[in-house]
Write an enzyme that holds these catalytic residues in place. Structure first.
Site, mmCIF file in Angstrom:
data_model
loop_
_atom_site.group_PDB
_atom_site.id
_atom_site.type_symbol
_atom_site.label_atom_id
_atom_site.label_comp_id
_atom_site.label_asym_id
_atom_site.label_seq_id
_atom_site.Cartn_x
_atom_site.Cartn_y
_atom_site.Cartn_z
ATOM 1 C CG HIS A 170 -0.367 -0.012 2.533
ATOM 2 N ND1 HIS A 170 0.097 1.116 3.168
ATOM 3 C CD2 HIS A 170 -0.149 -1.033 3.408
ATOM 4 C CE1 HIS A 170 0.553 0.806 4.363
ATOM 5 N NE2 HIS A 170 0.424 -0.498 4.540
ATOM 6 C CG ASP B 296 -2.506 4.031 2.718
ATOM 7 O OD1 ASP B 296 -2.076 3.014 2.150
ATOM 8 O OD2 ASP B 296 -3.380 3.986 3.602
ATOM 9 C CD GLU C 245 -3.117 -1.586 5.253
ATOM 10 O OE1 GLU C 245 -3.234 -2.609 5.951
ATOM 11 O OE2 GLU C 245 -2.585 -0.528 5.662
ATOM 12 C CD GLU C 246 -1.470 2.026 7.571
ATOM 13 O OE1 GLU C 246 -2.280 1.615 8.437
ATOM 14 O OE2 GLU C 246 -0.301 1.661 7.522
ATOM 15 C CD GLU D 46 0.814 -4.166 5.594
ATOM 16 O OE1 GLU D 46 1.625 -3.533 6.300
ATOM 17 O OE2 GLU D 46 -0.265 -3.688 5.197
ATOM 18 C CG HIS E 159 0.578 2.353 12.687
ATOM 19 N ND1 HIS E 159 -0.706 1.860 12.881
ATOM 20 C CD2 HIS E 159 0.890 2.060 11.402
ATOM 21 C CE1 HIS E 159 -1.137 1.306 11.766
ATOM 22 N NE2 HIS E 159 -0.181 1.408 10.851
#
Length: 384
Positions: free
Chosen positions: A80, A82, A144-145, A169, A356
């Protein structure tokens, strides 16, 4: 935007420089098109056929399907584009400038998961000009987030078609064949405001949310008794009370209150059934307190992913990494690719503990081993 083939570090640096935050909060949400356009230019220069597909109803968001070779079967390397939102003041360096120190690369998305695209391009470079027996597809998705609407759009299109898919991931270079799903829900309570000197003048939504929270915690305990999977580190479903908003002043009866929470579902659990069970539990609370209570999904649920433990791709990834396939508590786009009929594994170089977080990083010692794994998978599924 450059159409030249970049070096690994240039590609990594450029991807980090381009902001592409996705968020359920409109004020924080950004377009991912600049990242998609940059990737498309690079991959076209490498000989890939690139399709940029804007998301329905969101022209500032897009997926990229880049294909090298043709025919049935083949391998998808998916990621992804983003990132999550960030707090600039908590970073030691700029989130949007690649920083190299202590044997690590730092930057927003370097681990989760823009860095995967730079690794994929480096892995592919050695096979340019080599005729492929099955297509190699690089897939870059949007959102995705937040909503996973990029992956949802691909399912609606029924594309891409391939036999195998690796989702890059952060898994610490350990293959993941199963992970929990997630549903993010919002409860809204509408009571009646009034002067706080007399509780009879209103219906306090904050007092009702207290009862709702108590009932949700009881529901959480019941779910833990009802559903268990010892393969997970946390073997039961989880329910997290995430945020609450209500009222406007200490001397006014709270007229409205909102509670957001999530449930991490085990394979075999159905999000709509859970939602209906919660609605049934809320009805007597609403009746007793004479308030209105509604429950709605914040975003569509992501069902749990459960790929076969003994699939061809799982076996290949176990052999290449030296690790037996594991399970994860976090959610990915894997169930969507599985729905498209692909043998899917989640496998990437970063660590989920870094995702994150301020000062997100990717260890440099992971770079060469991950490139070697990707090259082996390309040889096995696109050249043999």
């Amino acid at each position: 935007m450059s159409s030249q083939q970049p070096t690994f570090q240039h590609a990594l640096s450029r991807l980090i420089e381009i902001p592409s935050v996705s968020s359920t909060l409109p004020d924080l949400d950004m377009s991912n098109l600049p990242v998609i356009n940059e990737l498309a230019a690079w991959l076209e220069a490498m000989g890939f056929q690139c399709e940029i597909q804007p998301l329905p109803g969101a022209p500032h968001k897009a997926n990229l399907i880049a294909t090298l070779g043709s025919g049935p079967g083949g391998l998808v390397l998916a990621g992804h584009t983003d990132t999550v939102p960030y707090n600039d003041s908590l970073w030691k360096s700029s989130p949007f400038a690649l920083e190299e120190r202590d044997g690590r690369f730092y930057g927003l998305g370097v681990c989760d998961m823009k860095g995967f695209f730079a690794l994929v391009m480096e892995a592919v470079r050695g096979y340019l000009g080599t005729p492929l027996t099955a297509p190699l597809i690089i897939l870059a998705t949007a959102d995705e987030e937040s909503s996973m609407n990029g992956a949802r759009a691909l399912v609606e299109l029924g594309r891409p078609k391939a036999r195998y898919a690796v989702v890059g991931e952060p898994t610490g270079m350990r293959p993941i064949h199963m992970h929990k799903g997630i549903m993010m829900e919002r409860i809204q309570i509408l009571g009646q405001s009034g002067h706080s000197s007399n509780p009879a003048l209103g219906r306090n939504a904050m007092e009702t949310v207290h009862k709702v929270i108590t009932d949700l915690m009881q529901f959480r305990a019941e779910l833990a008794e009802r559903y268990q999977n010892p393969g997970f580190t946390i073997p039961t479903p989880t329910l997290n009370l995430g945020c609450i908003h209500g009222g406007d002043n200490p001397n006014r009866i709270c007229g409205q209150c909102q509670l957001d929470f999530d449930i991490r579902m085990l394979p075999g659990m159905d999000s709509e059934q859970l939602r209906q069970q919660i609605r049934q539990r809320l009805l007597p609370i609403a009746e007793a307190d004479q308030v209105e209570i509604s429950l709605e999904a914040i975003t569509p649920a992501i069902e749990a992913f459960a790929g076969p433990e003994n699939s061809d791709l799982v076996a290949a990834c176990e052999k290449l990494t030296g690790h037996q396939a594991e399970v994860a508590a976090f959610a990915t786009e894997a169930p969507f690719f599985s729905r498209l009929g692909m043998d899917t594994v989640v496998l990437g170089p970063g660590d989920i503990d870094q995702a994150h977080q301020p000062d997100e990083y990717l260890s440099q010692e992971r770079i060469k081993p991950m490139i070697a794994i990707l090259q082996s998978l390309i040889r096995q599924y696109c050249l043999s």
